[in-house]
Scaffold this active site. Structure first.
Site, PDB file in Angstrom:
ATOM      1  N   GLU A 345       0.793  -1.243   0.000  1.00  0.00           N
ATOM      2  CA  GLU A 345       0.000   0.000   0.000  1.00  0.00           C
ATOM      3  C   GLU A 345       0.825   1.293   0.000  1.00  0.00           C
ATOM      4  O   GLU A 345       0.564   2.192   0.787  1.00  0.00           O
ATOM      5  CB  GLU A 345      -0.939   0.009   1.217  1.00  0.00           C
ATOM      6  CG  GLU A 345      -1.855  -1.190   1.303  1.00  0.00           C
ATOM      7  CD  GLU A 345      -2.763  -1.176   2.525  1.00  0.00           C
ATOM      8  OE1 GLU A 345      -2.573  -0.309   3.400  1.00  0.00           O
ATOM      9  OE2 GLU A 345      -3.654  -2.031   2.601  1.00  0.00           O
ATOM     10  N   GLU A 467      -6.375 -10.708  -1.082  1.00  0.00           N
ATOM     11  CA  GLU A 467      -7.214 -10.482   0.110  1.00  0.00           C
ATOM     12  C   GLU A 467      -8.681 -10.316  -0.285  1.00  0.00           C
ATOM     13  O   GLU A 467      -9.373  -9.431   0.225  1.00  0.00           O
ATOM     14  CB  GLU A 467      -6.727  -9.234   0.861  1.00  0.00           C
ATOM     15  CG  GLU A 467      -5.254  -9.291   1.212  1.00  0.00           C
ATOM     16  CD  GLU A 467      -4.750  -8.070   1.972  1.00  0.00           C
ATOM     17  OE1 GLU A 467      -5.562  -7.276   2.475  1.00  0.00           O
ATOM     18  OE2 GLU A 467      -3.516  -7.909   2.060  1.00  0.00           O
TER      19      GLU A 467
END
Ligand code: XIL
Length: 688
Positions: A345, A467
């Site tokens: 991220e 995810e």
């Protein structure tokens, strides 16, 4: 309560185990399921409060028998004299309960004032490090509140396991404490294993928490459907493996560059992977979130000054080296660390680095950027990972919302540069989605999820869906059907690129154990039963692609006529021309997705695009609603940051009159009110 009394209580409880009340949260799937057993129960009617003690660390809360209040009968346990907010009654369950078994705790709480009490669990790991996790919250306001059938468990490597209640007000009462075993529920054995169905395409895996290990039906689902890949939900993140006290000792002895890493928090998950031969993704090394600020501070102290870039580079190298060294004993015992999220991220939706600030200030800030000034920490992170990762461990960059063109392009650019240097093997697409999210292809025919897959495939790197979960705000039967359809559309996108995808990992197994539990994002329900989404995905395994590929110049055109589509890529451009297609997955990926640009009018309002809310208030779309969203929204309103489409939809809390399709200061006011509890959660959005 002395040990004799505990035994007596257990035996007494066992005698009426057969009449234990039915649980609302856990129901038996069939008649073969075992019954629960009450192993501890007290209503304090005998005046005995000795099963409870102070938490330690100087807690002086007085626990006494009382007849001033009672939920049932005439007695309860009164709590007074607390001097620390974290103080309170604690019950040592290491002595009462067995490891690797799942239990339910229920209790009632009374406070004459407005007060919340937090039930938590504390344990000490094999390295002597204490861990804490929240189990549930109860509210009282001159009334009794209940904590009902909250699950807990521990493993044999955890000692001194205590459940404790922290209260926000003085002079409260506890009654009717019960601990019982969870009835064992059989999982469906007449449905196909997802791992098997897709074994020729990619690994199917999941993430688990240590606490899931004792949940037998849960782990049976893991074994049956998700045996291809494992990710630790939290246990291998920097905050779980970095040890502050020992790192500080190193600094005090003159070495500012040597943090201490301890893999104990992941011990039970790693051993599970060894025993069951499940390859693991190491998640994660370099991340702004779940990484303590002290890691970036002089002396490894919370209040230390920020270290220099040079020191941080050395800390990073040592951290990565030590991380893999800590995994080595497990690897020696057969653990297959086949993938690692080296950097997580790092890019914003607009393709810029995060803001240079500590990790906790807001969702869009990063202490890595604070120390490095920009995203120049990414390349050394991959260099060190390449240097120290075990052989066979592929290195990934992992992110969410990669369907935003800014983020997507930044990732592609970075990935190509790292690939040219031989430092990266793949790109992880987290894929935390929401039904109807305009970011996915299905909702409005915008091909952005597919576009991300396409662009990432064109880099020639491996892709992993790392995810996957899809939340739904509509939890009715019809809502779950829509969720299944949405899962199906995403799955079809994934299948189009299956030749580039080595693993698809769901972020959890059953809805109730998900990090986004209230919006039921997974494939199995809290009773371990397959949801419509499971069946949709299982059904798609049957469809085989029929693909025709034609090449003209440097453009490859792939025509697909079934639900599952394959794409061939050239180093140049890939066109999926589906004008002759007969399926609803028809897309043309040469067209950029229509993404609305933020339009700020002269009053500072920001137009809101229509679409479904993924989480009310989640303006920065990091999957959580917190004070950082309020800050992000204010900054967005003043034009300092771009609020992404989904963030604008989420932040549009106040929906009447002129505010209807803009976000403005009324929304930010309600967002703040919600955060300080003057607006109840249920009342969002504000419609009156
Ligand atoms: C989540 C966990 O599931 C939660 O338990 C925790 O409270 C927050 O983090 N992106 C990631 C994951 O890379 O590590 C995050 O996991 C979800 C978002």
């Amino acid at each position: 309560m002395n040990s004799k009394k505990v035994l007596a209580a257990v035996m007494a409880a066992a005698m009426f185990a057969g009449t234990a009340t039915a649980f609302t949260k856990v129901t038996a799937a069939d008649d073969s399921s075992s019954k629960s057993t009450v192993i501890f129960s007290t209503s304090f009617e005998d005046g005995d409060v000795s099963a409870f003690s102070n938490r330690g660390g100087g807690d002086v809360t007085v626990m006494a028998d009382s007849t001033e209040q009672a939920k049932t009968g005439t007695h309860s346990m009164k709590l007074t004299g607390r001097t620390k907010t974290w103080g309170g009654p604690s019950i040592n369950v290491s002595k009462l309960c067995n490891p690797n078994q799942q239990y339910l705790i229920s209790l009632s709480y009374f406070c004459p004032w407005y007060s919340d009490a937090q039930l938590s669990m504390q344990y000490t790991d094999e390295s002597g490090v204490d861990h804490y996790s929240n189990l549930g919250k109860v509210h009282a306001e001159n009334s009794w509140g209940d904590i009902e059938s909250i699950k807990f468990s521990f493993t044999s490597s955890m000692s001194n396991v205590q459940l404790y209640l922290e209260q926000t007000a003085e002079g409260s009462y506890v009654d009717d404490v019960t601990i019982e075993t969870v009835p064992e529920i059989a999982i469906q054995d007449d449905i196909a294993s997802l791992s098997d169905l897709y074994k020729d395409d990619f690994k199917i895996g999941t993430s688990i928490l240590t606490s899931n290990l004792a949940d037998k039906p849960f782990m049976n689902l893991v074994k049956k459907h998700f045996s291809g890949s494992m990710t630790a939900g939290n246990e291998m993140k920097p905050e779980s493996v970095l040890v502050q006290s020992k790192s500080q000792e190193n600094a005090a002895n003159g070495d500012e560059t040597m943090p201490v890493v301890d893999m104990s928090s992941a011990n039970d998950i790693l051993n599970y992977c060894i025993e069951n031969k499940v390859p693991i993704r190491a998640h994660t090394l370099v991340w702004h979130s779940q990484t303590p600020n002290w890691f970036f501070k002089e002396g490894f102290k919370d209040d230390g000054a920020w270290v220099s870039k040079d020191v941080m580079l050395k800390r990073m190298e040592n951290f990565i080296k030590l991380y893999f060294e800590a995994l080595q004993p497990y690897i020696d015992k057969g653990l297959d660390v086949y993938a690692c999220d080296v950097v997580n991220e790092a890019w914003t939706e607009s393709g810029t680095p995060r803001n240079a600030r500590d990790n906790q200030t807001s969702g869009d800030s990063s202490a890595w950027v604070k120390v490095f000034g920009d995203n120049s920490f990414i390349e050394p992170a991959f260099e060190y990972a390449r240097k120290y990762a075990p052989s066979g461990c592929k290195l990934y960059y992992n992110d969410y919302n990669e369907y935003y063109s800014g983020k997507r392009d930044a990732i592609v650019k970075m990935a190509n540069e790292l690939k040219a240097k031989g430092l990266i093997d793949g790109i992880g697409m987290q894929s935390h989605l929401a039904v109807g999210s305009p970011l996915a292809q299905y909702a409005n025919n915008s091909p952005s999820y597919l576009k991300a897959l396409q662009q990432f495939a064109e880099t020639g790197l491996d892709i992993q869906v790392t995810e996957l979960d899809v939340t739904t705000d509509d939890t009715s039967e019809a809502g779950l059907k829509k969720q299944a359809e949405y899962y199906g559309e995403i799955w079809k996108d994934i299948l189009q690129y299956k030749d580039h995808i080595s693993a698809v990992v769901l972020w959890g197994v059953t809805d109730d154990q998900s990090w986004r539990a209230s919006r039921l994002p997974l494939l199995f329900d809290s009773d371990y039963q397959a949801k419509d989404a499971y069946y949709t995905i299982a059904d798609l395994a049957d469809s085989e692609p029929i693909t025709t590929t034609t090449t003209s110049g440097n453009v490859t055109t792939t025509t697909t006529t079934t639900e599952s589509i394959s794409t061939t890529t050239t180093p140049a451009i890939t066109t999926i021309d589906l004008t002759t297609s007969t399926t609803e997955t028809t897309v043309t990926t040469t067209t950029e997705p229509t993404s609305e640009t933020n339009t700020t009018n002269n009053k500072g309002n920001i137009n809101v695009k229509d679409g479904e809310v993924s989480l009310w208030g989640d303006a920065d779309t990091n999957g959580e609603f917190s004070i950082s969203d309020a800050v992000f929204l204010c900054r967005g309103l003043t034009g300092m940051v771009d609020i992404p489409d989904q963030g604008r939809i989420n932040a549009n809390l106040y929906q009447v009159g002129t505010s209807k399709n803009v976000i403005d200061t009324i929304d930010s006011e309600y967002l703040m009110k919600y955060l300080v509890n003057s607006v109840q959660k249920e009342s969002l959005p504000i419609t009156k």
